[in-house]
Design a protein around this motif. Structure first.
Motif, PDB file in Angstrom:
ATOM      1  N   LYS A 107     -12.103  23.591  80.884  1.00 19.19           N
ATOM      2  CA  LYS A 107     -12.268  23.837  79.446  1.00 19.19           C
ATOM      3  C   LYS A 107     -11.004  23.667  78.615  1.00 19.19           C
ATOM      4  O   LYS A 107     -11.093  23.422  77.411  1.00 19.19           O
ATOM      5  CB  LYS A 107     -12.800  25.263  79.221  1.00 19.19           C
ATOM      6  N   ASN A 108      -9.826  23.837  79.226  1.00 18.11           N
ATOM      7  CA  ASN A 108      -8.608  23.904  78.399  1.00 18.11           C
ATOM      8  C   ASN A 108      -7.412  23.197  79.024  1.00 18.11           C
ATOM      9  O   ASN A 108      -6.280  23.690  78.918  1.00 18.11           O
ATOM     10  CB  ASN A 108      -8.258  25.363  78.092  1.00 18.11           C
ATOM     11  N   THR A 109      -7.644  22.058  79.669  1.00 19.21           N
ATOM     12  CA  THR A 109      -6.558  21.209  80.165  1.00 19.21           C
ATOM     13  C   THR A 109      -6.736  19.825  79.549  1.00 19.21           C
ATOM     14  O   THR A 109      -7.838  19.273  79.595  1.00 19.21           O
ATOM     15  CB  THR A 109      -6.560  21.135  81.703  1.00 19.21           C
ATOM     16  N   LEU A 110      -5.665  19.302  78.955  1.00 16.51           N
ATOM     17  CA  LEU A 110      -5.745  18.046  78.208  1.00 16.51           C
ATOM     18  C   LEU A 110      -4.747  17.031  78.751  1.00 16.51           C
ATOM     19  O   LEU A 110      -3.645  17.397  79.170  1.00 16.51           O
ATOM     20  CB  LEU A 110      -5.442  18.296  76.725  1.00 16.51           C
ATOM     21  N   LEU A 111      -5.126  15.757  78.709  1.00 16.68           N
ATOM     22  CA  LEU A 111      -4.222  14.672  79.105  1.00 16.68           C
ATOM     23  C   LEU A 111      -3.171  14.454  78.016  1.00 16.68           C
ATOM     24  O   LEU A 111      -3.488  14.461  76.829  1.00 16.68           O
ATOM     25  CB  LEU A 111      -5.007  13.382  79.335  1.00 16.68           C
ATOM     26  N   VAL A 112      -1.931  14.263  78.436  1.00 16.62           N
ATOM     27  CA  VAL A 112      -0.810  14.055  77.520  1.00 16.62           C
ATOM     28  C   VAL A 112      -0.413  12.581  77.544  1.00 16.62           C
ATOM     29  O   VAL A 112      -0.099  12.049  78.613  1.00 16.62           O
ATOM     30  CB  VAL A 112       0.399  14.931  77.933  1.00 16.62           C
ATOM     31  N   PRO A 113      -0.419  11.906  76.384  1.00 16.74           N
ATOM     32  CA  PRO A 113      -0.050  10.485  76.378  1.00 16.74           C
ATOM     33  C   PRO A 113       1.416  10.274  76.757  1.00 16.74           C
ATOM     34  O   PRO A 113       2.250  11.167  76.564  1.00 16.74           O
ATOM     35  CB  PRO A 113      -0.327  10.045  74.935  1.00 16.74           C
ATOM     36  N   GLU A 114       1.725   9.087  77.271  1.00 13.31           N
ATOM     37  CA  GLU A 114       3.068   8.754  77.763  1.00 13.31           C
ATOM     38  C   GLU A 114       4.148   8.999  76.713  1.00 13.31           C
ATOM     39  O   GLU A 114       5.253   9.421  77.036  1.00 13.31           O
ATOM     40  CB  GLU A 114       3.119   7.279  78.201  1.00 13.31           C
ATOM     41  N   GLU A 115       3.834   8.693  75.452  1.00 14.45           N
ATOM     42  CA  GLU A 115       4.873   8.755  74.416  1.00 14.45           C
ATOM     43  C   GLU A 115       5.194  10.177  73.960  1.00 14.45           C
ATOM     44  O   GLU A 115       6.166  10.410  73.229  1.00 14.45           O
ATOM     45  CB  GLU A 115       4.469   7.905  73.199  1.00 14.45           C
TER      46      GLU A 115
END
Length: 352
Positions: free
Chosen positions: A132-140
């Motif tokens: 529910k509360n883990t998000l992918l972080v973009p490279e930049e």
């Protein structure tokens, strides 16, 4: 014997120890994240000073809750994340089935699952938080900027619950990390901000984070009158945000707001604190009083978007960096400064 990691463990009041602990294993639905940045936080400082937190932790316990890093191990059944993914994992997740969750108040969930232990080389993320509360972080996006999602999500909820509209006039009392975040989030939302601060250095910080006007309490005779003087006909602000957590500033907030205005008591005072308010003023001026606690999956995603798209001043918010071994010294320096002049770093990124 499994592999070991370095981690901070809180044992009690100002008793923080850096220890060698086993690297956690990922169970079904879980992740183990290698921590690249964990941020200091006012709540952590409060817990460090008091030695406990009624809702979130009882010592001895691994410490810290604002983090971002890379996936180190993927538990059975997890399909949304892979080893090596850059992620920000929040410090809690609601059940989505209890009374409060069904009332769209997931922050008040009867079974709100908390997770601590960010000040470490690795942290286990429970299945519900993974889901529910883990998000992918973009490279930049820098890890330390992504880790700002949790406190900003609390602020976003506070702003939304205060029914802030573009063009509204809002006073933010307090220029600690949360007060400054409120100023910035309000400015992004088109809300005009008056900051009430104490120390010289906080004047510049408040302006950097979006305040149009700054009232410095040590330079005016009456902070309430000074704020009202900035409003048309001295009527008061539309919204008052209290971000200091002492009875006096709770009272100021009520006296700074206009007829029909709203006060959000965002700062959490110590248990047992009592406040006296003028009931006449509240009743005949139709003033709304509310408080806002924690965040929801919705505000988490809205906060993350503000950070990811560069609207939020992440670079200005992270003002220091330190290795894990220096965490106790960092927290002590925050305590010392809060007792003296309130100055210093806004947030320190602890790099394990």
């Amino acid at each position: 014997m499994g592999q070991k990691m370095t981690a901070a463990v809180l044992y009690g009041r100002e008793d923080l120890r850096i220890e060698r602990l086993p690297i956690p294993k990922a169970g079904a639905g879980e992740l183990v994240v290698k921590v690249h940045a964990a941020l200091t936080c006012g709540t952590d400082l409060k817990v460090y000073r008091r030695g406990y937190h009624a809702r979130m932790l009882k010592p001895p316990i691994p410490f810290g809750h604002e983090l971002a890093g890379t996936v180190y191990e993927v538990g059975e059944g997890v399909t949304a994340f892979r080893e090596g993914d850059r992620v920000v994992a929040l410090n809690s997740a609601p059940c989505d089935v209890c009374y409060f969750c069904r009332k769209d108040q997931q922050n008040l969930c009867d079974d709100l699952l908390f997770n601590n232990g960010a000040y470490a080389e690795y942290i286990r993320i429970p299945a519900r938080i993974v889901e529910k509360n883990t998000l992918l972080v973009p490279e930049e996006l820098l890890f330390e900027h992504a880790a700002l999602t949790e406190p900003l999500a609390c602020v976003v909820r506070g702003l939304e619950e205060s029914q802030a509209q573009p063009g509204d006039l809002m006073v933010v009392i307090g220029a600690g990390p949360i007060g400054l975040m409120f100023m910035q989030a309000a400015q992004i939302a088109g809300v005009r901000v008056v900051a009430v601060v104490k120390h010289d250095a906080q004047v510049d910080a408040a302006k950097t984070f979006g305040a149009e006007w700054v009232v410095q309490t040590t330079k005016v005779e009456d902070p309430i009158a000074a704020v009202r003087a900035l409003t048309p006909d001295h009527r008061g602000v539309d919204i008052a945000i209290e971000a200091v957590a002492v009875p006096e500033t709770w009272q100021w907030a009520v006296d700074m707001v206009r007829k029909g205005g709203l006060v959000n008591f965002f700062g959490g005072p110590a248990s047992g604190t009592k406040v006296e308010l003028d009931t006449n003023r509240l009743h005949y001026n139709d003033i709304t009083l509310k408080a806002t606690f924690h965040h929801t999956p919705g505000t988490v995603r809205r906060a993350f978007d503000m950070i990811r798209n560069g609207q939020f001043k992440s670079r200005e918010t992270i003002t220091g960096r330190a290795p894990l071994a220096e965490l106790d010294a960092v927290l002590q320096s925050y305590l010392k400064r809060s007792r003296q002049d309130g100055l210093g770093d806004i947030k320190t990124a602890i790099i394990p």
